[in-house]
Design an enzyme around this catalytic site. Structure first.
Site, PDB file in Angstrom:
ATOM      1  N   VAL A  64      45.703 -10.098 -26.540  1.00 13.35           N
ATOM      2  CA  VAL A  64      46.146  -8.860 -27.201  1.00 13.35           C
ATOM      3  C   VAL A  64      47.518  -8.979 -27.849  1.00 13.35           C
ATOM      4  CG1 VAL A  64      44.737  -7.329 -25.775  1.00 13.35           C
ATOM      5  CG2 VAL A  64      47.051  -7.938 -25.020  1.00 13.35           C
ATOM      6  N   ASN A  90      45.164  -0.847 -22.596  1.00  6.49           N
ATOM      7  CA  ASN A  90      45.417  -0.904 -21.160  1.00  6.49           C
ATOM      8  C   ASN A  90      46.030  -2.221 -20.703  1.00  6.49           C
ATOM      9  OD1 ASN A  90      44.805  -0.296 -18.156  1.00  6.49           O
ATOM     10  ND2 ASN A  90      43.613  -2.156 -18.571  1.00  6.49           N
ATOM     11  N   TYR A 155      59.955  -4.640 -17.833  1.00 10.36           N
ATOM     12  CA  TYR A 155      58.784  -3.777 -17.639  1.00 10.36           C
ATOM     13  C   TYR A 155      59.134  -2.328 -17.981  1.00 10.36           C
ATOM     14  CZ  TYR A 155      54.588  -1.911 -15.369  1.00 10.36           C
ATOM     15  OH  TYR A 155      53.401  -1.275 -15.107  1.00 10.36           O
ATOM     16  N   LYS A 159      57.394  -0.183 -20.998  1.00 12.14           N
ATOM     17  CA  LYS A 159      56.607   1.013 -20.723  1.00 12.14           C
ATOM     18  C   LYS A 159      57.265   2.275 -21.307  1.00 12.14           C
ATOM     19  CE  LYS A 159      53.145  -0.890 -18.629  1.00 12.14           C
ATOM     20  NZ  LYS A 159      51.831  -0.933 -19.309  1.00 12.14           N
ATOM     21  N   THR A 192      45.017  -2.510  -7.345  1.00 10.88           N
ATOM     22  CA  THR A 192      44.234  -3.329  -8.259  1.00 10.88           C
ATOM     23  C   THR A 192      44.343  -4.789  -7.812  1.00 10.88           C
ATOM     24  OG1 THR A 192      46.043  -3.892  -9.775  1.00 10.88           O
ATOM     25  CG2 THR A 192      44.924  -1.768 -10.137  1.00 10.88           C
ATOM     26  N   THR A 195      47.965  -5.907  -8.026  1.00 12.23           N
ATOM     27  CA  THR A 195      48.931  -5.365  -7.075  1.00 12.23           C
ATOM     28  C   THR A 195      48.578  -5.681  -5.619  1.00 12.23           C
ATOM     29  OG1 THR A 195      47.758  -3.245  -6.941  1.00 12.23           O
ATOM     30  CG2 THR A 195      49.488  -3.456  -8.609  1.00 12.23           C
TER      31      THR A 195
END
Length: 252
Positions: A64, A90, A155, A159, A192, A195
């Site tokens: 991506v 995502n 990060y 975000k 997930t 994580t």
């Protein structure tokens, strides 16, 4: 059910975690899903699972952060379906170091995956999303796009960038009257595959849960449900907004 009937959706980072949960919920709600990920083996497995729900879904394997990958993915959607109704940006990951310990390469790669990919996906998918006149873009941000945390400079920057980029997208689409809406989703701590190693550490898990009013981690499906809403016509007057899914963390 059938809240997304006949809609065509492209979901990045769809091989696992929130992306896979979103692809599954989309299929359950009647959408045809194009799953995208750079992990080919996991992507094939994810597609096989989605095809057990309904037929017609497909997968595109690409990075991506690369323009040509996005061009090819959008061409695939247009060639196969003639349109695109939903884009879920995502794909992402976190690397957590202090500012002094973060190398320029790590900084750039974190922004590339989490922020550049959202720009590229929006840039190349927007004409096809506008073609149907009722497109929806859902961008994955984080509570770290709303409130800062130590050892997460790249990060947090990425975000937070996703949050404001989403609002710019919403305003430009509204001005163009192209029918495309754009919103961001801001999860807190979600269980997930990415994580799981950290949450398996009792000290880390206890620290995270101590600051989470609901006292538990979120499941990917709980985030996916919010994405389904934003992608659906039920959210037809919602654009430039954000949904926080954090168990109350940012309410404190």
């Amino acid at each position: 059910m059938n809240r997304l009937l006949h809609k065509i959706a492209l979901v990045t980072g769809a091989a696992s975690g929130i992306g896979l949960a979103t692809a599954r919920r989309f299929a359950e709600e009647g959408a045809t899903v194009i799953l995208a990920d750079r992990n080919g083996a996991l992507l094939d497995k994810a597609l096989a699972g989605i095809l057990e729900i309904s037929a017609g879904h497909r997968a595109v394997h690409f990075d991506v952060t690369q323009e040509e990958g996005w061009r090819a993915a959008v061409r695939e959607a247009e060639s196969a379906f003639g349109r695109l109704d939903i884009l879920v940006n995502n794909a992402g990951f976190g690397r957590f170091r202090s500012i002094e310990e973060t190398s320029l390469e790590e900084w750039r790669s974190t922004l590339a995956v989490n922020l550049d990919s959202v720009f590229l996906g929006t840039k190349y998918a927007l004409p096809l999303l506008a073609k149907g006149g009722r497109g929806s873009i859902v961008n994955m941000s984080s509570i770290r796009g709303l409130v800062a945390g130590p050892n997460a400079s790249a990060y947090c920057a990425a975000k937070a960038g996703v949050r404001l980029f989403t609002k710019v997208t919403a305003l430009e689409c509204a001005e163009a009257r192209n029918g495309v809406r754009a919103n961001s989703v801001h999860p807190g701590h979600v269980e997930t595959p990415l994580t799981a190693p950290a949450y398996a550490n009792p000290e880390i898990a206890e620290e995270f849960l101590r600051h989470t009013p609901l006292g538990r981690f979120a499941q990917p499906a709980e985030v996916a449900d919010a994405i389904v809403f934003l992608a659906s016509d039920e959210a037809s007057y919602i654009t430039g907004s954000e949904i926080t899914i954090d168990g109350g963390i940012t309410a404190q």
